[in-house]
Design a protein around this motif. Structure first.
Motif, mmCIF file in Angstrom:
data_model
loop_
_atom_site.group_PDB
_atom_site.id
_atom_site.type_symbol
_atom_site.label_atom_id
_atom_site.label_comp_id
_atom_site.label_asym_id
_atom_site.label_seq_id
_atom_site.Cartn_x
_atom_site.Cartn_y
_atom_site.Cartn_z
ATOM 1 N N ASN A 131 0.828 -1.205 0.000
ATOM 2 C CA ASN A 131 0.000 0.000 0.000
ATOM 3 C C ASN A 131 0.867 1.261 0.000
ATOM 4 O O ASN A 131 0.561 2.239 -0.676
ATOM 5 C CB ASN A 131 -0.928 0.006 1.210
ATOM 6 C CG ASN A 131 -2.103 -0.949 1.051
ATOM 7 O OD1 ASN A 131 -2.406 -1.372 -0.066
ATOM 8 N ND2 ASN A 131 -2.750 -1.288 2.147
ATOM 9 N N CYS B 253 -3.282 8.535 4.061
ATOM 10 C CA CYS B 253 -3.936 7.478 3.282
ATOM 11 C C CYS B 253 -3.840 6.123 3.983
ATOM 12 O O CYS B 253 -4.777 5.325 3.942
ATOM 13 C CB CYS B 253 -3.324 7.388 1.895
ATOM 14 S SG CYS B 253 -3.719 8.780 0.809
ATOM 15 N N THR C 54 -10.632 2.096 4.280
ATOM 16 C CA THR C 54 -11.382 1.905 3.037
ATOM 17 C C THR C 54 -10.473 2.082 1.831
ATOM 18 O O THR C 54 -10.501 1.287 0.884
ATOM 19 C CB THR C 54 -12.560 2.885 2.950
ATOM 20 O OG1 THR C 54 -13.434 2.686 4.060
ATOM 21 C CG2 THR C 54 -13.343 2.670 1.657
ATOM 22 N N LEU C 55 -9.649 3.118 1.863
ATOM 23 C CA LEU C 55 -8.725 3.379 0.766
ATOM 24 C C LEU C 55 -7.717 2.241 0.629
ATOM 25 O O LEU C 55 -7.428 1.794 -0.483
ATOM 26 C CB LEU C 55 -7.996 4.701 0.984
ATOM 27 C CG LEU C 55 -6.911 5.058 -0.042
ATOM 28 C CD1 LEU C 55 -7.503 5.153 -1.439
ATOM 29 C CD2 LEU C 55 -6.233 6.367 0.329
ATOM 30 N N CYS C 56 -7.197 1.756 1.744
ATOM 31 C CA CYS C 56 -6.230 0.665 1.697
ATOM 32 C C CYS C 56 -6.847 -0.595 1.093
ATOM 33 O O CYS C 56 -6.196 -1.322 0.333
ATOM 34 C CB CYS C 56 -5.696 0.364 3.095
ATOM 35 S SG CYS C 56 -4.583 1.645 3.738
ATOM 36 N N GLN C 57 -8.106 -0.851 1.417
ATOM 37 C CA GLN C 57 -8.799 -1.997 0.833
ATOM 38 C C GLN C 57 -8.975 -1.818 -0.668
ATOM 39 O O GLN C 57 -8.835 -2.776 -1.444
ATOM 40 C CB GLN C 57 -10.155 -2.193 1.514
ATOM 41 C CG GLN C 57 -10.052 -2.655 2.959
ATOM 42 C CD GLN C 57 -11.393 -2.695 3.654
ATOM 43 O OE1 GLN C 57 -12.425 -2.306 3.083
ATOM 44 N NE2 GLN C 57 -11.403 -3.155 4.898
ATOM 45 N N GLU C 58 -9.269 -0.588 -1.079
ATOM 46 C CA GLU C 58 -9.425 -0.318 -2.503
ATOM 47 C C GLU C 58 -8.099 -0.481 -3.248
ATOM 48 O O GLU C 58 -8.062 -0.975 -4.371
ATOM 49 C CB GLU C 58 -9.976 1.097 -2.709
ATOM 50 C CG GLU C 58 -11.414 1.255 -2.243
ATOM 51 C CD GLU C 58 -11.897 2.699 -2.320
ATOM 52 O OE1 GLU C 58 -11.037 3.592 -2.561
ATOM 53 O OE2 GLU C 58 -13.099 2.941 -2.148
ATOM 54 N N LEU C 59 -7.002 -0.091 -2.617
ATOM 55 C CA LEU C 59 -5.689 -0.249 -3.237
ATOM 56 C C LEU C 59 -5.370 -1.721 -3.460
ATOM 57 O O LEU C 59 -4.744 -2.089 -4.451
ATOM 58 C CB LEU C 59 -4.611 0.395 -2.372
ATOM 59 C CG LEU C 59 -4.583 1.922 -2.322
ATOM 60 C CD1 LEU C 59 -3.564 2.390 -1.298
ATOM 61 C CD2 LEU C 59 -4.259 2.512 -3.687
ATOM 62 N N GLN C 60 -5.800 -2.566 -2.552
ATOM 63 C CA GLN C 60 -5.522 -3.994 -2.673
ATOM 64 C C GLN C 60 -6.295 -4.640 -3.819
ATOM 65 O O GLN C 60 -5.923 -5.716 -4.293
ATOM 66 C CB GLN C 60 -5.861 -4.696 -1.358
ATOM 67 C CG GLN C 60 -4.928 -4.317 -0.215
ATOM 68 C CD GLN C 60 -5.376 -4.830 1.128
ATOM 69 O OE1 GLN C 60 -6.310 -5.628 1.218
ATOM 70 N NE2 GLN C 60 -4.732 -4.386 2.195
ATOM 71 N N LEU C 61 -7.339 -3.977 -4.296
ATOM 72 C CA LEU C 61 -8.103 -4.495 -5.415
ATOM 73 C C LEU C 61 -7.288 -4.517 -6.708
ATOM 74 O O LEU C 61 -7.604 -5.224 -7.647
ATOM 75 C CB LEU C 61 -9.385 -3.676 -5.631
ATOM 76 C CG LEU C 61 -10.432 -3.748 -4.517
ATOM 77 C CD1 LEU C 61 -11.602 -2.815 -4.831
ATOM 78 C CD2 LEU C 61 -10.924 -5.187 -4.326
#
Length: 210
Positions: free
Chosen positions: A117, A193, A198-205
């Motif tokens: 991340n 960040c 939520t942002l970290c989860q989105e980055l993992q996508l």
């Protein structure tokens, strides 16, 4: 790098040469597969897959901006992708020589698709910091957000107006600029960040396998 005719200057060492076209005197020669593996999160097989795909669109071994823009715009036909494509190009073009080599491409792609991340956020900061001053100003942030809305096109629902864009930028500044000096530092951007689950989860996508 100048390579004498007679060698295979475009094929990275360890990659098979299949049906190569006649080569001009000067071609870019990527590093060895092992070196690219050491500098990325990709396996030797994945480097080969990426190389062959890269070669199809760029037989000279490098991508110029006009090529990159044309390819990028095909993915976003509903909007104007030129501004955002320019920012993406500059972020991949780490030596700022106006072209993207296979080495630059695969290293950037590795960060986006396999990086931690923090690595991804460092890359995103570089995207926003297109003046390469180490900080993001209000103007840079505004231009970046505008380019994203241009990318999405005029048919967003609800429609986007200048007030919406301005409010979005002000919100981001308040979030990432704790000192309220109108500048976002790399450290404050990444730290803020990383605290956003939520942002970290989105980055993992973005994590993917080839």
């Amino acid at each position: 790098m100048a390579i004498p005719i007679g060698e295979d200057p475009f094929v990275p060492r360890g990659i098979d040469s299949e049906d190569e076209e006649t080569l001009p005197c000067l071609r870019y020669r990527p590093p060895s597969i092992q070196e690219l593996c050491n500098r990325t999160h990709f396996s030797p097989r994945e480097i080969k897959v990426l190389y062959r795909s890269f070669k199809q669109s760029s037989p000279n071994g490098v991508i110029q901006y006009s090529q990159f823009e044309e390819i990028y715009c095909q993915f976003f036909p509903q909007g104007d992708a030129r501004y955002y494509a320019n920012m993406i190009f500059k972020t991949f073009d780490t030596d700022a020589n106006g072209i993207i080599s296979f080495e630059e491409f695969v290293i950037g792609l590795s960060i986006i698709s396999r990086g931690t991340n923090e690595e991804k956020l460092q890359w995103i900061f570089s995207l926003y910091d297109f003046k390469k001053k180490g900080v993001i100003s209000y103007t840079e942030l505004l231009q970046t957000v505008q380019s994203v809305y241009c990318l999405l096109g005029a048919f967003t629902d609800p429609p986007v107006c200048n007030t919406t864009i301005s409010n979005h930028v002000i919100h981001l500044l308040k979030k990432f600029d704790p000192d309220r000096n109108g500048l976002i530092t790399r450290e404050s951007f990444v730290a803020s960040c990383l605290l956003d689950e939520t942002l970290c989860q989105e980055l993992q996508l973005f994590d993917t396998k080839l």
